[in-house]
Scaffold this active site. Structure first.
Site, mmCIF file in Angstrom:
data_model
loop_
_atom_site.group_PDB
_atom_site.id
_atom_site.type_symbol
_atom_site.label_atom_id
_atom_site.label_comp_id
_atom_site.label_asym_id
_atom_site.label_seq_id
_atom_site.Cartn_x
_atom_site.Cartn_y
_atom_site.Cartn_z
ATOM 1 N N GLY A 48 0.843 -1.189 0.000
ATOM 2 C CA GLY A 48 0.000 0.000 0.000
ATOM 3 C C GLY A 48 0.877 1.237 0.000
ATOM 4 O O GLY A 48 0.843 2.042 0.924
ATOM 5 N N SER A 50 1.412 3.813 -2.423
ATOM 6 C CA SER A 50 1.292 4.839 -3.458
ATOM 7 C C SER A 50 0.735 6.175 -2.994
ATOM 8 O O SER A 50 0.882 7.182 -3.686
ATOM 9 C CB SER A 50 0.433 4.318 -4.617
ATOM 10 O OG SER A 50 -0.838 3.894 -4.142
ATOM 11 N N ALA A 112 -3.190 -6.563 -3.910
ATOM 12 C CA ALA A 112 -2.300 -7.017 -2.829
ATOM 13 C C ALA A 112 -2.937 -8.096 -1.974
ATOM 14 O O ALA A 112 -2.242 -8.799 -1.238
ATOM 15 C CB ALA A 112 -1.893 -5.831 -1.954
ATOM 16 N N TYR A 235 -16.085 5.876 14.405
ATOM 17 C CA TYR A 235 -14.757 5.317 14.181
ATOM 18 C C TYR A 235 -14.421 4.263 15.238
ATOM 19 O O TYR A 235 -14.668 3.076 15.026
ATOM 20 C CB TYR A 235 -13.687 6.431 14.134
ATOM 21 C CG TYR A 235 -12.470 5.980 13.356
ATOM 22 C CD1 TYR A 235 -12.305 6.316 12.023
ATOM 23 C CD2 TYR A 235 -11.502 5.169 13.945
ATOM 24 C CE1 TYR A 235 -11.220 5.872 11.282
ATOM 25 C CE2 TYR A 235 -10.414 4.719 13.229
ATOM 26 C CZ TYR A 235 -10.275 5.073 11.896
ATOM 27 O OH TYR A 235 -9.211 4.608 11.179
#
Length: 396
Positions: A48, A50, A112, A235
């Protein structure tokens, strides 16, 4: 073509190649200005890699520690009449900068979560590096196809138990309004845990261990967020929070598995920042706007690169990780200072559309969002034509 931002909701559907390259270069400068990281990693795999924290991790490792890096991502390349995703341009720019600095950098573009990509990456580690001494896991995806069963899981951002209503910031209009989010239904929690929990992180480490490509003393880190109580229903105590609880269970499992290598698994709790992932979470953009205003005023604001540099420099490789009572590394420590949270909390109760500029940094939020896609950077001529078809060297 001339590339301008096209924003739809919480995503920008265009990206600027030169702007993204400038953003990457600025992050590299931040790290280089702080000098080399003593005892830093030398062979790093970033899953991960990018955008956001993953990209900044790769930059911090490469330019803070002269590390060889392998990055894994799932991004869309550009075409003659359509821009690539920002992550594609970021990765192209990173590889170009790494090569100029004499650093090994290789990237893989694919799913991935799949066994095929894991195998491909492991083969590259064996061939090029032998072993890796650091594995960063920073995937953020709304869905995941299970590599063994083929089942497709979809994550949701929902409270658990009851409807959650609170203030929200419409990031398109700048209006502070109210939003209500219905609670999780059916298998929403299980689906979210399957996507955003720790299973794939563990699958990666298991596969790397089985292939004997983890070096003695290897460290692996996955990223999390806790935040203030005002965001907890959506959250920490919501579906995504259950996924993060699963991540912490996996961290303990990985600790045991890595013990024979004198290795260590960590969950790093990072600061609230404007990223492509955080922009999609209701309530959070308003909190970030208030937080930015307060932290910039006291001189403690950090972006992803400052956070990841501090994680590597002051925690992972300093010999003083400073874990909390649950064993997590906390680089959200400046955000969560009681006096700062008290100020942000007070402003939260008072903020409205009319006083948003006084209490919050909405302009800073918008600027940070656009920078993710390569817009609004100094020294880039956005009126000039640009070629959207930019290759990532190792994928060409």
């Amino acid at each position: 073509m001339i590339v301008a931002p096209k924003i739809r909701g919480f995503i920008c559907t265009t990206a600027h190649p030169e702007g993204c390259a400038k953003h990457v270069a600025e992050q590299i400068t931040v790290v280089k200005n702080r000098g080399l990281i003593a005892n830093g990693p030398k062979k790093v795999l970033v899953i991960g890699s990018s955008t956001g924290y993953g990209l900044s991790s790769r930059i911090a490792a490469a330019f803070g520690s002269n590390a060889s890096t392998i990055g894994v991502f799932f991004e869309r390349p550009g075409e003659d009449d359509r821009t690539a995703t920002a992550g594609w341009y970021n990765s192209a720019a990173f590889e170009k900068e790494a090569k100029s600095a004499g650093l090994y950098a290789r990237s893989f573009n694919g799913d991935a979560y799949s066994d095929a990509v894991k195998t491909e990456v492991i083969d590259a580690v064996k061939a090029d590096l032998g072993q890796v001494d650091c594995v960063i896991y920073s995937l953020a995806s709304p869905r995941r196809t299970h590599p063994k069963t083929g089942e497709v899981f979809k994550s949701v951002l929902k409270p658990i138990g009851e409807t959650y209503t609170n203030k929200n910031l419409n990031t398109t209009t700048g209006v502070v309004n109210e939003i209500s989010i219905e609670p999780a239904q059916g298998d929403d929690i299980a689906q979210t845990v399957a996507v955003m929990g720790g299973e794939d992180w563990e699958m990666w480490i298991d596969a790397l261990m089985a292939a004997d490509v983890l070096a003695p003393g290897v460290q692996t880190v996955s990223y999390s967020y806790i935040g203030p109580e005002v965001t907890w229903p959506i959250y920490k105590n919501g579906t995504i929070g259950r996924a993060k609880e699963d991540l912490e269970k996996v961290q303990q499992s990985l600790d045991a598995k890595l013990a024979p290598l004198n290795g260590k698994a960590w969950v790093s709790v990072n600061k609230a920042l404007v990223t492509q992932a955080s922009s999609a979470i209701p309530v959070v953009p308003l909190y970030i706007s208030l937080l930015y205003k307060a932290m910039k005023a006291e001189g403690t604001h950090e972006d992803t690169i400052e956070q990841m540099d501090r994680l590597f420099r002051d925690r992972l490789y300093s010999g003083e990780p400073q874990p909390d009572e649950a064993g997590r590394i906390r680089v959200d420590d400046w955000e969560m200072k009681p006096e700062l949270q008290a100020l942000v909390g007070q402003r939260w109760t008072e903020v409205n559309t009319e006083n948003l500029t006084e209490y919050g940094d909405f302009a800073g939020y918008q600027a940070s969002f656009l920078r993710l896609f390569g817009f609004g950077l100094e020294g880039v001529d956005y009126a000039a034509e640009t070629n959207p078809n930019v290759p990532v060297p190792s994928l060409a």
